[in-house]
Design a protein around this motif. Structure first.
Motif, short mmCIF file in Angstrom:
data_model
loop_
_atom_site.label_atom_id
_atom_site.label_comp_id
_atom_site.label_asym_id
_atom_site.label_seq_id
_atom_site.Cartn_x
_atom_site.Cartn_y
_atom_site.Cartn_z
N ILE A 193 0.85 -1.19 0.00
CA ILE A 193 0.00 0.00 0.00
C ILE A 193 0.89 1.25 0.00
N LYS A 194 0.64 2.13 -0.95
CA LYS A 194 1.45 3.33 -1.08
C LYS A 194 0.95 4.40 -0.11
N LEU A 195 1.88 4.97 0.64
CA LEU A 195 1.54 6.02 1.60
C LEU A 195 2.08 7.37 1.15
N ARG A 196 1.40 8.42 1.60
CA ARG A 196 1.85 9.79 1.38
C ARG A 196 2.00 10.48 2.73
N ARG A 197 2.69 11.59 2.73
CA ARG A 197 2.87 12.37 3.95
C ARG A 197 2.06 13.65 3.82
N PHE A 198 1.07 13.80 4.68
CA PHE A 198 0.22 14.98 4.69
C PHE A 198 0.48 15.80 5.94
N LYS A 199 -0.01 17.03 5.92
CA LYS A 199 0.07 17.87 7.11
C LYS A 199 -1.20 18.71 7.20
N THR A 200 -1.55 19.02 8.41
CA THR A 200 -2.63 19.96 8.65
C THR A 200 -2.32 20.69 9.95
N GLY A 201 -3.21 21.55 10.38
CA GLY A 201 -2.94 22.31 11.59
C GLY A 201 -4.22 22.76 12.24
N THR A 202 -4.09 23.33 13.42
CA THR A 202 -5.26 23.80 14.16
C THR A 202 -4.88 25.06 14.94
N PRO A 203 -5.84 25.96 15.17
CA PRO A 203 -5.54 27.18 15.93
C PRO A 203 -5.42 26.91 17.42
N ALA A 204 -5.06 27.95 18.13
CA ALA A 204 -5.03 27.89 19.59
C ALA A 204 -6.45 27.87 20.14
N ARG A 205 -6.58 27.39 21.38
CA ARG A 205 -7.83 27.54 22.14
C ARG A 205 -7.53 28.53 23.27
N MET A 336 -4.03 31.81 26.59
CA MET A 336 -4.09 30.64 25.71
C MET A 336 -4.20 29.37 26.55
N MET A 337 -5.17 28.52 26.23
CA MET A 337 -5.37 27.28 26.96
C MET A 337 -4.73 26.09 26.25
N ARG A 338 -4.78 26.08 24.94
CA ARG A 338 -4.12 25.04 24.14
C ARG A 338 -3.36 25.73 23.02
N THR A 339 -2.14 25.30 22.83
CA THR A 339 -1.29 25.91 21.80
C THR A 339 -1.68 25.40 20.42
N ALA A 340 -1.68 26.30 19.45
CA ALA A 340 -1.87 25.88 18.05
C ALA A 340 -0.70 25.00 17.63
N TYR A 341 -0.93 24.10 16.67
CA TYR A 341 0.15 23.23 16.21
C TYR A 341 -0.13 22.76 14.80
N ALA A 342 0.92 22.32 14.14
CA ALA A 342 0.79 21.59 12.89
C ALA A 342 1.01 20.11 13.19
N ILE A 343 0.41 19.25 12.38
CA ILE A 343 0.62 17.82 12.54
C ILE A 343 0.88 17.20 11.17
N GLU A 344 1.96 16.42 11.10
CA GLU A 344 2.28 15.64 9.91
C GLU A 344 1.89 14.19 10.17
N TYR A 345 1.44 13.51 9.12
CA TYR A 345 0.98 12.14 9.30
C TYR A 345 1.00 11.39 7.98
#
Length: 353
Positions: A193-205, A336-345
């Motif tokens: 199975i061929k995999l790719r590397r994606f990324k997304t992110g979310t703002p702070a809370r 800020m209660m939760r820090t924004a972050y990017a996530i790669e997967y």
């Protein structure tokens, strides 16, 4: 040490939106179904904005509902604000969007899975898919349980070899502080199975108690509520206000002064985004002539002060994020209660035949 556990017709790996709908569809068709998730607290979890629908996505929720799915019903039970978008334009582009109570949405969907007679819900990290003669024969958990199965559905979301990135800090992790799925990727590759590397992110809370909402524009839900589900009838209830504010030249200057610390621009992030959902630093760099960008402050639920800062997805360092947020009107003293972050997967390449 492996041991033989139960046998199922179908095994679903992952219990986000896709996994829940897949498991319910299989179970309602009469198949004995296992659904596994790394953490039961992540069932139907909304690690980014707890909203359902919107442009294009609202149509998709309707289609899921027409096919017997649960998302529309669940949203109608748990929304805290509902609004039909694009009403100034033709009906072809009208789009229903609802802000849901994040915790209640999770609780309601988990309850539905638990009560479905053909579903077994398990907290387990799946590390291997077993095959015999080219066909799926089962799955294996990290604790050694072997679940025989005639088919497997992959709904792994952002968990496969997840990496959290905040400025120059990075570490293995899943969304919302959960563990990643560290081992399954290797097995999938071995199966061809061929995999790719994606990324997304979310703002702070941020903490709503530290926001001056009088400096922002209140955003109200519709008086006439249109349900997402064809099965729902009168779903009117007291709605919670959202708020609109804007970035400004000070916000943009903070970003420009620290752009060299952004993982998006210093090469730390390798993956590409699955859709166009730019970070605030990306907006400032791509549109240098734009004086301001919309920022929506949206509650995460009825019983929390956590607010989602819509429009400010970011992977900048934590100290920069705080400085940037406090330049915005109404957020001068925000906490800020939760820090924004990017996530790669890792994800399965949908173009791979």
């Amino acid at each position: 040490m492996r041991y033989e556990a139960e046998s199922y017709d179908i095994a679903v790996i992952g219990a986000g939106h896709a996994g829940c709908e897949a498991a319910l569809a299989a179970a309602r068709l009469g198949f004995k179904t296992l659904i596994c998730t790394i953490n039961l607290d992540s069932v139907a979890m909304m690690p980014c904005n707890p909203n359902v629908g919107g442009t294009a996505k609202g149509h998709l929720v309707r289609e899921i509902d027409a096919l017997g799915g649960q998302m529309g019903i669940n949203t109608d039970k748990t929304y805290i604000q509902s609004k039909m978008l694009n009403t100034s334009k033709g009906p072809a582009v009208h789009s229903l969007r609802a802000q849901a109570d994040k915790r209640r949405y999770h609780e309601e969907m988990k309850k539905v899975l638990e009560q479905e007679k053909n579903i077994t819900l398990r907290q387990a990290e799946i590390v291997e898919i077993l095959t015999e003669n080219g066909a799926v024969s089962g799955i294996v958990s990290r604790t050694g349980a072997v679940y025989k199965s005639k088919a497997a559905v992959l709904a792994t979301g952002t968990y496969l070899k997840g990496k959290i990135i905040i400025g120059d800090i990075s570490y293995e992790g899943g969304p919302n502080g959960l563990f990643p799925a560290a081992e399954l990727s290797k097995n999938l590759i071995s199966l061809g199975i061929k995999l790719r590397r994606f990324k997304t992110g979310t703002p702070a809370r941020v903490n709503g108690k530290t926001i001056d909402f009088t400096k922002m524009q209140a955003q109200f839900g519709d008086e006439k509520i249109v349900p997402f589900s064809f099965l729902s009838e009168d779903i009117r209830r007291q709605q919670i206000k959202c708020y609109l504010t804007y970035t400004n030249s000070d916000t943009h200057q903070v970003i420009k002064d620290n752009i060299d610390r952004s993982p998006l621009y210093n090469g730390s992030i390798e993956g590409v985004g699955p859709r166009y959902c730019p970070s605030i630093e990306d907006k400032v760099v791509r549109f240098p002539d734009k004086e301001k960008h919309q920022i929506f402050i949206e509650p995460e639920g009825e019983t929390t002060e956590e607010m989602y800062v819509g429009g400010m997805s970011s992977s900048l360092p934590e100290d920069v994020q705080i400085e940037m947020l406090r330049t915005i009107k109404g957020m001068e003293n925000v906490e800020m209660m939760r820090t924004a972050y990017a996530i790669e997967y890792d994800c399965v390449d949908p173009t791979d035949p």
